[in-house]
Design a protein around this motif. Sequence first.
Motif, mmCIF file in Angstrom:
data_model
loop_
_atom_site.group_PDB
_atom_site.id
_atom_site.type_symbol
_atom_site.label_atom_id
_atom_site.label_comp_id
_atom_site.label_asym_id
_atom_site.label_seq_id
_atom_site.Cartn_x
_atom_site.Cartn_y
_atom_site.Cartn_z
ATOM 1 N N MET A 1 0.851 -1.164 0.000
ATOM 2 C CA MET A 1 0.000 0.000 0.000
ATOM 3 C C MET A 1 0.897 1.227 0.000
ATOM 4 O O MET A 1 1.880 1.287 0.728
ATOM 5 C CB MET A 1 -0.905 -0.016 1.223
ATOM 6 N N ASP A 2 0.520 2.171 -0.830
ATOM 7 C CA ASP A 2 1.323 3.377 -0.979
ATOM 8 C C ASP A 2 0.359 4.548 -1.111
ATOM 9 O O ASP A 2 -0.394 4.615 -2.090
ATOM 10 C CB ASP A 2 2.205 3.247 -2.215
ATOM 11 N N ALA A 3 0.339 5.447 -0.142
ATOM 12 C CA ALA A 3 -0.620 6.544 -0.119
ATOM 13 C C ALA A 3 -0.204 7.745 -0.958
ATOM 14 O O ALA A 3 -0.940 8.692 -1.090
ATOM 15 C CB ALA A 3 -0.859 6.987 1.324
ATOM 16 N N ARG A 4 0.951 7.693 -1.563
ATOM 17 C CA ARG A 4 1.410 8.834 -2.346
ATOM 18 C C ARG A 4 0.913 8.725 -3.792
ATOM 19 O O ARG A 4 0.496 7.667 -4.239
ATOM 20 C CB ARG A 4 2.933 8.907 -2.334
ATOM 21 N N PHE A 5 0.972 9.832 -4.509
ATOM 22 C CA PHE A 5 0.693 9.807 -5.936
ATOM 23 C C PHE A 5 1.848 9.097 -6.622
ATOM 24 O O PHE A 5 3.007 9.399 -6.388
ATOM 25 C CB PHE A 5 0.556 11.230 -6.498
ATOM 26 N N VAL A 6 1.526 8.142 -7.455
ATOM 27 C CA VAL A 6 2.547 7.373 -8.148
ATOM 28 C C VAL A 6 2.548 7.799 -9.615
ATOM 29 O O VAL A 6 1.526 7.697 -10.289
ATOM 30 C CB VAL A 6 2.275 5.854 -8.034
ATOM 31 N N PRO A 7 3.684 8.258 -10.115
ATOM 32 C CA PRO A 7 3.764 8.654 -11.524
ATOM 33 C C PRO A 7 3.432 7.475 -12.449
ATOM 34 O O PRO A 7 3.661 6.310 -12.108
ATOM 35 C CB PRO A 7 5.216 9.083 -11.705
ATOM 36 N N GLU A 8 2.913 7.795 -13.620
ATOM 37 C CA GLU A 8 2.439 6.789 -14.571
ATOM 38 C C GLU A 8 3.467 5.708 -14.886
ATOM 39 O O GLU A 8 3.150 4.518 -14.851
ATOM 40 C CB GLU A 8 1.999 7.498 -15.857
ATOM 41 N N ASP A 9 4.693 6.077 -15.202
ATOM 42 C CA ASP A 9 5.694 5.068 -15.555
ATOM 43 C C ASP A 9 6.033 4.166 -14.365
ATOM 44 O O ASP A 9 6.266 2.972 -14.520
ATOM 45 C CB ASP A 9 6.952 5.713 -16.136
ATOM 46 N N GLU A 10 6.023 4.725 -13.175
ATOM 47 C CA GLU A 10 6.291 3.919 -11.979
ATOM 48 C C GLU A 10 5.105 3.006 -11.676
ATOM 49 O O GLU A 10 5.288 1.849 -11.267
ATOM 50 C CB GLU A 10 6.589 4.823 -10.779
ATOM 51 N N LEU A 11 3.897 3.503 -11.882
ATOM 52 C CA LEU A 11 2.696 2.707 -11.638
ATOM 53 C C LEU A 11 2.691 1.459 -12.510
ATOM 54 O O LEU A 11 2.405 0.360 -12.033
ATOM 55 C CB LEU A 11 1.431 3.535 -11.883
ATOM 56 N N ASP A 12 3.027 1.612 -13.764
ATOM 57 C CA ASP A 12 3.064 0.469 -14.663
ATOM 58 C C ASP A 12 4.047 -0.591 -14.161
ATOM 59 O O ASP A 12 3.750 -1.784 -14.176
ATOM 60 C CB ASP A 12 3.432 0.923 -16.078
ATOM 61 N N GLN A 13 5.199 -0.165 -13.679
ATOM 62 C CA GLN A 13 6.192 -1.111 -13.163
ATOM 63 C C GLN A 13 5.713 -1.752 -11.859
ATOM 64 O O GLN A 13 5.914 -2.950 -11.639
ATOM 65 C CB GLN A 13 7.544 -0.430 -12.949
ATOM 66 N N LEU A 14 5.065 -0.986 -10.992
ATOM 67 C CA LEU A 14 4.538 -1.544 -9.739
ATOM 68 C C LEU A 14 3.494 -2.619 -10.018
ATOM 69 O O LEU A 14 3.465 -3.657 -9.357
ATOM 70 C CB LEU A 14 3.943 -0.430 -8.873
ATOM 71 N N ILE A 15 2.633 -2.366 -10.991
ATOM 72 C CA ILE A 15 1.617 -3.362 -11.356
ATOM 73 C C ILE A 15 2.301 -4.615 -11.878
ATOM 74 O O ILE A 15 1.990 -5.733 -11.446
ATOM 75 C CB ILE A 15 0.635 -2.792 -12.391
ATOM 76 N N ALA A 16 3.224 -4.456 -12.799
ATOM 77 C CA ALA A 16 3.912 -5.606 -13.394
ATOM 78 C C ALA A 16 4.664 -6.423 -12.353
ATOM 79 O O ALA A 16 4.745 -7.653 -12.464
ATOM 80 C CB ALA A 16 4.870 -5.134 -14.484
ATOM 81 N N ASP A 17 5.194 -5.779 -11.332
ATOM 82 C CA ASP A 17 5.972 -6.463 -10.295
ATOM 83 C C ASP A 17 5.111 -7.071 -9.189
ATOM 84 O O ASP A 17 5.625 -7.783 -8.335
ATOM 85 C CB ASP A 17 6.971 -5.498 -9.650
ATOM 86 N N SER A 18 3.821 -6.811 -9.214
ATOM 87 C CA SER A 18 2.931 -7.288 -8.152
ATOM 88 C C SER A 18 2.637 -8.772 -8.285
ATOM 89 O O SER A 18 2.532 -9.305 -9.389
ATOM 90 C CB SER A 18 1.602 -6.523 -8.186
ATOM 91 N N THR A 19 2.476 -9.425 -7.151
ATOM 92 C CA THR A 19 2.040 -10.822 -7.129
ATOM 93 C C THR A 19 0.530 -10.882 -7.242
ATOM 94 O O THR A 19 -0.028 -11.735 -7.919
ATOM 95 C CB THR A 19 2.498 -11.500 -5.824
ATOM 96 N N VAL A 20 -0.138 -9.967 -6.571
ATOM 97 C CA VAL A 20 -1.593 -9.873 -6.584
ATOM 98 C C VAL A 20 -1.974 -8.433 -6.245
ATOM 99 O O VAL A 20 -1.250 -7.755 -5.517
ATOM 100 C CB VAL A 20 -2.231 -10.868 -5.576
ATOM 101 N N ILE A 21 -3.098 -7.987 -6.789
ATOM 102 C CA ILE A 21 -3.630 -6.667 -6.459
ATOM 103 C C ILE A 21 -4.959 -6.878 -5.767
ATOM 104 O O ILE A 21 -5.827 -7.603 -6.272
ATOM 105 C CB ILE A 21 -3.782 -5.799 -7.718
ATOM 106 N N LEU A 22 -5.129 -6.277 -4.616
ATOM 107 C CA LEU A 22 -6.328 -6.415 -3.808
ATOM 108 C C LEU A 22 -7.176 -5.156 -3.948
ATOM 109 O O LEU A 22 -6.706 -4.042 -3.695
ATOM 110 C CB LEU A 22 -5.935 -6.628 -2.341
ATOM 111 N N ILE A 23 -8.443 -5.348 -4.356
ATOM 112 C CA ILE A 23 -9.410 -4.246 -4.443
ATOM 113 C C ILE A 23 -10.599 -4.655 -3.573
ATOM 114 O O ILE A 23 -11.528 -5.318 -4.047
ATOM 115 C CB ILE A 23 -9.847 -3.977 -5.904
ATOM 116 N N PRO A 24 -10.595 -4.274 -2.301
ATOM 117 C CA PRO A 24 -11.612 -4.759 -1.368
ATOM 118 C C PRO A 24 -12.918 -3.963 -1.334
ATOM 119 O O PRO A 24 -13.790 -4.273 -0.543
ATOM 120 C CB PRO A 24 -10.889 -4.638 -0.017
#
Length: 118
Positions: A1-24
């Motif tokens: 979890m990251d409460a800061r604004f994530v720049p677009e290019d970084e967001l794409d890398q964070l998604i790709a590196d994730s094992t799972v994304i939780l949307i509760p």
Amino acid sequence: MDARFVPEDELDQLIADSTVILIPYKRFFQSGIAIRALEHAVPVVGRSETSLGDLFGPESRLLVSGQNGSAGDVEGWLKAIEFAVSDGRAEASRAAESFHRQAARDWARLAAPRNPLD
């Protein structure tokens, strides 16, 4: 979890590196995260009564449904997360392929020439 604004290019890398994304959430405005996760075959865990049910199918083991979707259903959420970690990439990949096929069919239908007499 990251409460800061994530720049677009970084967001794409964070998604790709994730094992799972939780949307509760019960209600969330489609931010595109689930679609972007599918592009990387990253599983998304969430409630089946949301747009995630349309992406993965309401019977997906990545989704928690009905009364089981309540925040208090720790066991249901844990099962979905465990499935996501063990087999979720395969299901996300299948969902992405299915979504792509459906989008291609819909675009082809939209672009098809129409008979003005119909």
